[in-house]
Scaffold this motif. Structure first.
Motif, PDB file in Angstrom:
ATOM      1  N   GLN A 199      34.924 -89.596  65.534  1.00  0.00           N
ATOM      2  CA  GLN A 199      35.876 -88.908  66.417  1.00  0.00           C
ATOM      3  C   GLN A 199      35.144 -88.225  67.560  1.00  0.00           C
ATOM      4  OE1 GLN A 199      38.701 -86.285  64.363  1.00  0.00           O
ATOM      5  NE2 GLN A 199      38.382 -84.761  65.966  1.00  0.00           N
ATOM      6  N   LEU A 200      34.006 -87.604  67.258  1.00  0.00           N
ATOM      7  CA  LEU A 200      33.204 -86.938  68.280  1.00  0.00           C
ATOM      8  C   LEU A 200      32.671 -87.934  69.298  1.00  0.00           C
ATOM      9  CD1 LEU A 200      31.735 -84.449  69.388  1.00  0.00           C
ATOM     10  CD2 LEU A 200      29.978 -84.798  67.628  1.00  0.00           C
ATOM     11  N   ALA A 201      32.190 -89.075  68.825  1.00  0.00           N
ATOM     12  CA  ALA A 201      31.683 -90.112  69.727  1.00  0.00           C
ATOM     13  C   ALA A 201      32.787 -90.620  70.654  1.00  0.00           C
ATOM     14  CB  ALA A 201      31.096 -91.261  68.918  1.00  0.00           C
ATOM     15  N   GLU A 202      33.987 -90.804  70.119  1.00  0.00           N
ATOM     16  CA  GLU A 202      35.120 -91.248  70.937  1.00  0.00           C
ATOM     17  C   GLU A 202      35.434 -90.234  72.029  1.00  0.00           C
ATOM     18  OE1 GLU A 202      38.169 -93.574  72.343  1.00  0.00           O
ATOM     19  OE2 GLU A 202      36.927 -94.168  70.622  1.00  0.00           O
TER      20      GLU A 202
ATOM     21  N   TYR B  92      25.756 -87.746  79.949  1.00  0.00           N
ATOM     22  CA  TYR B  92      25.039 -86.562  79.467  1.00  0.00           C
ATOM     23  C   TYR B  92      24.343 -86.879  78.140  1.00  0.00           C
ATOM     24  CZ  TYR B  92      24.857 -81.836  77.229  1.00  0.00           C
ATOM     25  OH  TYR B  92      24.495 -80.698  76.561  1.00  0.00           O
ATOM     26  N   LEU B  93      25.072 -87.510  77.233  1.00  0.00           N
ATOM     27  CA  LEU B  93      24.511 -87.896  75.937  1.00  0.00           C
ATOM     28  C   LEU B  93      23.355 -88.868  76.112  1.00  0.00           C
ATOM     29  CD1 LEU B  93      24.473 -88.344  72.822  1.00  0.00           C
ATOM     30  CD2 LEU B  93      26.367 -89.957  73.152  1.00  0.00           C
ATOM     31  N   TYR B  94      23.542 -89.896  76.939  1.00  0.00           N
ATOM     32  CA  TYR B  94      22.508 -90.912  77.112  1.00  0.00           C
ATOM     33  C   TYR B  94      21.246 -90.324  77.751  1.00  0.00           C
ATOM     34  CZ  TYR B  94      26.257 -94.338  76.239  1.00  0.00           C
ATOM     35  OH  TYR B  94      27.287 -95.060  75.687  1.00  0.00           O
ATOM     36  N   GLU B  95      21.430 -89.486  78.758  1.00  0.00           N
ATOM     37  CA  GLU B  95      20.269 -88.882  79.424  1.00  0.00           C
ATOM     38  C   GLU B  95      19.526 -87.945  78.484  1.00  0.00           C
ATOM     39  OE1 GLU B  95      20.397 -87.948  83.775  1.00  0.00           O
ATOM     40  OE2 GLU B  95      22.561 -88.023  83.444  1.00  0.00           O
ATOM     41  N   LEU B  96      20.279 -87.198  77.693  1.00  0.00           N
ATOM     42  CA  LEU B  96      19.652 -86.284  76.743  1.00  0.00           C
ATOM     43  C   LEU B  96      18.868 -87.051  75.675  1.00  0.00           C
ATOM     44  CD1 LEU B  96      19.170 -83.447  75.711  1.00  0.00           C
ATOM     45  CD2 LEU B  96      21.413 -83.519  74.591  1.00  0.00           C
ATOM     46  N   SER B  97      19.453 -88.102  75.148  1.00  0.00           N
ATOM     47  CA  SER B  97      18.766 -88.910  74.128  1.00  0.00           C
ATOM     48  C   SER B  97      17.464 -89.484  74.676  1.00  0.00           C
ATOM     49  CB  SER B  97      19.666 -90.050  73.648  1.00  0.00           C
ATOM     50  OG  SER B  97      20.790 -89.565  72.966  1.00  0.00           O
ATOM     51  N   ALA B  98      17.533 -90.038  75.873  1.00  0.00           N
ATOM     52  CA  ALA B  98      16.339 -90.626  76.485  1.00  0.00           C
ATOM     53  C   ALA B  98      15.268 -89.569  76.725  1.00  0.00           C
ATOM     54  CB  ALA B  98      16.710 -91.312  77.797  1.00  0.00           C
ATOM     55  N   ALA B  99      15.690 -88.382  77.163  1.00  0.00           N
ATOM     56  CA  ALA B  99      14.730 -87.316  77.453  1.00  0.00           C
ATOM     57  C   ALA B  99      14.056 -86.805  76.189  1.00  0.00           C
ATOM     58  CB  ALA B  99      15.437 -86.168  78.175  1.00  0.00           C
ATOM     59  N   VAL B 100      14.820 -86.655  75.106  1.00  0.00           N
ATOM     60  CA  VAL B 100      14.242 -86.156  73.853  1.00  0.00           C
ATOM     61  C   VAL B 100      13.208 -87.146  73.317  1.00  0.00           C
ATOM     62  CG1 VAL B 100      14.761 -85.668  71.416  1.00  0.00           C
ATOM     63  CG2 VAL B 100      16.188 -84.684  73.223  1.00  0.00           C
ATOM     64  N   ARG B 101      13.471 -88.428  73.445  1.00  0.00           N
ATOM     65  CA  ARG B 101      12.518 -89.432  72.959  1.00  0.00           C
ATOM     66  C   ARG B 101      11.173 -89.330  73.673  1.00  0.00           C
ATOM     67  NH1 ARG B 101      17.355 -92.666  72.602  1.00  0.00           N
ATOM     68  NH2 ARG B 101      17.631 -93.416  70.457  1.00  0.00           N
TER      69      ARG B 101
ATOM     70  N   ALA C 205      22.452 -90.908  66.555  1.00  0.00           N
ATOM     71  CA  ALA C 205      23.606 -91.533  65.900  1.00  0.00           C
ATOM     72  C   ALA C 205      24.811 -91.547  66.839  1.00  0.00           C
ATOM     73  CB  ALA C 205      23.940 -90.783  64.618  1.00  0.00           C
ATOM     74  N   LEU C 206      25.016 -90.468  67.586  1.00  0.00           N
ATOM     75  CA  LEU C 206      26.115 -90.440  68.562  1.00  0.00           C
ATOM     76  C   LEU C 206      25.885 -91.450  69.677  1.00  0.00           C
ATOM     77  CD1 LEU C 206      26.810 -86.611  68.908  1.00  0.00           C
ATOM     78  CD2 LEU C 206      28.429 -88.345  68.132  1.00  0.00           C
ATOM     79  N   GLU C 207      24.644 -91.558  70.130  1.00  0.00           N
ATOM     80  CA  GLU C 207      24.329 -92.530  71.177  1.00  0.00           C
ATOM     81  C   GLU C 207      24.651 -93.946  70.698  1.00  0.00           C
ATOM     82  OE1 GLU C 207      20.570 -94.013  73.926  1.00  0.00           O
ATOM     83  OE2 GLU C 207      20.207 -93.043  71.990  1.00  0.00           O
TER      84      GLU C 207
ATOM     85  N   ARG D 249      28.129 -98.616  71.259  1.00  0.00           N
ATOM     86  CA  ARG D 249      28.978 -99.614  70.616  1.00  0.00           C
ATOM     87  C   ARG D 249      30.342 -99.655  71.304  1.00  0.00           C
ATOM     88  NH1 ARG D 249      29.422 -97.850  65.022  1.00  0.00           N
ATOM     89  NH2 ARG D 249      27.231 -98.489  64.911  1.00  0.00           N
ATOM     90  N   LEU D 250      30.858 -98.484  71.685  1.00  0.00           N
ATOM     91  CA  LEU D 250      32.125 -98.436  72.427  1.00  0.00           C
ATOM     92  C   LEU D 250      31.974 -99.080  73.800  1.00  0.00           C
ATOM     93  CD1 LEU D 250      33.279 -94.834  71.462  1.00  0.00           C
ATOM     94  CD2 LEU D 250      34.399 -96.976  70.794  1.00  0.00           C
ATOM     95  N   ASP D 251      30.808 -98.879  74.432  1.00  0.00           N
ATOM     96  CA  ASP D 251      30.539 -99.566  75.703  1.00  0.00           C
ATOM     97  C   ASP D 251      30.644-101.076  75.520  1.00  0.00           C
ATOM     98  OD1 ASP D 251      30.072 -97.268  77.201  1.00  0.00           O
ATOM     99  OD2 ASP D 251      27.898 -97.344  76.953  1.00  0.00           O
ATOM    100  N   ALA D 252      30.023-101.560  74.464  1.00  0.00           N
ATOM    101  CA  ALA D 252      30.010-103.003  74.215  1.00  0.00           C
ATOM    102  C   ALA D 252      31.406-103.540  73.922  1.00  0.00           C
ATOM    103  CB  ALA D 252      29.065-103.321  73.050  1.00  0.00           C
ATOM    104  N   GLU D 253      32.218-102.729  73.239  1.00  0.00           N
ATOM    105  CA  GLU D 253      33.560-103.172  72.867  1.00  0.00           C
ATOM    106  C   GLU D 253      34.539-103.108  74.032  1.00  0.00           C
ATOM    107  OE1 GLU D 253      34.588-100.617  69.672  1.00  0.00           O
ATOM    108  OE2 GLU D 253      33.255-101.583  68.206  1.00  0.00           O
TER     109      GLU D 253
END
Length: 208
Positions: free
Chosen positions: A150-153, A168-177, A190-192, A197-201
């Motif tokens: 639900q949060l990811a949606e 925001y999520l994608y940039e944060l994930s990339a930066a933390v890595r 996990a949220l990323e 997956r929603l992008d792909a769908e």
């Protein structure tokens, strides 16, 4: 007390400050907090969502408090939060404080913490008495724990004045890595995965 004698103003960024740093930084060092989790538990009415359709942004929560709020955390063994400690040029401290107070105005308050790092295989404090902005559970924008799908949606479909919530999520994930070989955040990743997956769908379109 002169500028030379005054303790430097250092702020710890764990959300958008990692990929969009404050101005007038004279030193930055990656590190982590102990005893906290980073969670998308804060509504965003002014940056990544709107008052009618708030997005979700991260806040820090003490691990013991989160265990109470979340009921059952999907990532129970993690209690460190990686980010960056920024030391601000003393000449611009007042200006940067005002800038950050405005940027973090939607429910955030200031806490003072120590930032840790790993040197020669040992944990050491890399920034003591560092300030950070936290959306405490009693603030009106705190929403707490939501089912991760639900949060990811919500993140995937929300858009605000600062752009798409998922970016925001994608940039944060990339930066933390990129922070350090040891930096990690299972909840974030996990949220990323779910949002991509929603992008792909549904296609990587601008949502409304």
């Amino acid at each position: 007390m002169t500028i030379e004698e005054k303790k430097p103003y250092t702020v710890f960024g764990y959300g958008s400050l990692i990929f969009k740093p404050p101005p007038h930084v004279i030193r930055q060092v990656p590190g982590f907090l102990k005893g906290y989790v980073r969670r998308f538990a804060q509504k965003s009415h002014d940056h990544r969502g709107t008052p009618e359709n708030p997005g979700r942004v991260v806040t820090l929560v003490h691990k013991a408090d989160w265990d109470v709020f979340s009921g059952s955390d999907a990532f129970p063994d993690e209690d460190v939060v990686w980010g960056i400690a920024y030391t601000i040029d003393p000449q611009y401290e007042s200006e940067v404080r005002d800038y950050l107070d405005y940027r973090e105005k939607d429910g955030y308050t200031i806490e003072e913490i120590d930032v840790w790092g790993i040197e020669d295989g040992r944990e050491v404090v890399v920034a003591a008495n560092c300030f950070t902005y936290v959306g405490l559970p009693e603030n009106p924008s705190f929403i707490g724990s939501e089912p991760i799908d639900q949060l990811a949606e919500r993140i995937w479909q929300s858009v605000g004045p600062s752009g798409r919530n998922k970016d925001y999520l994608y940039e944060l994930s990339a930066a933390v890595r990129k922070l350090a070989p040891e930096s990690h955040d299972s909840h974030l990743y996990a949220l990323e995965t779910r949002c991509r997956r929603l992008d792909a769908e549904h296609g990587d379109a601008h949502q409304n």
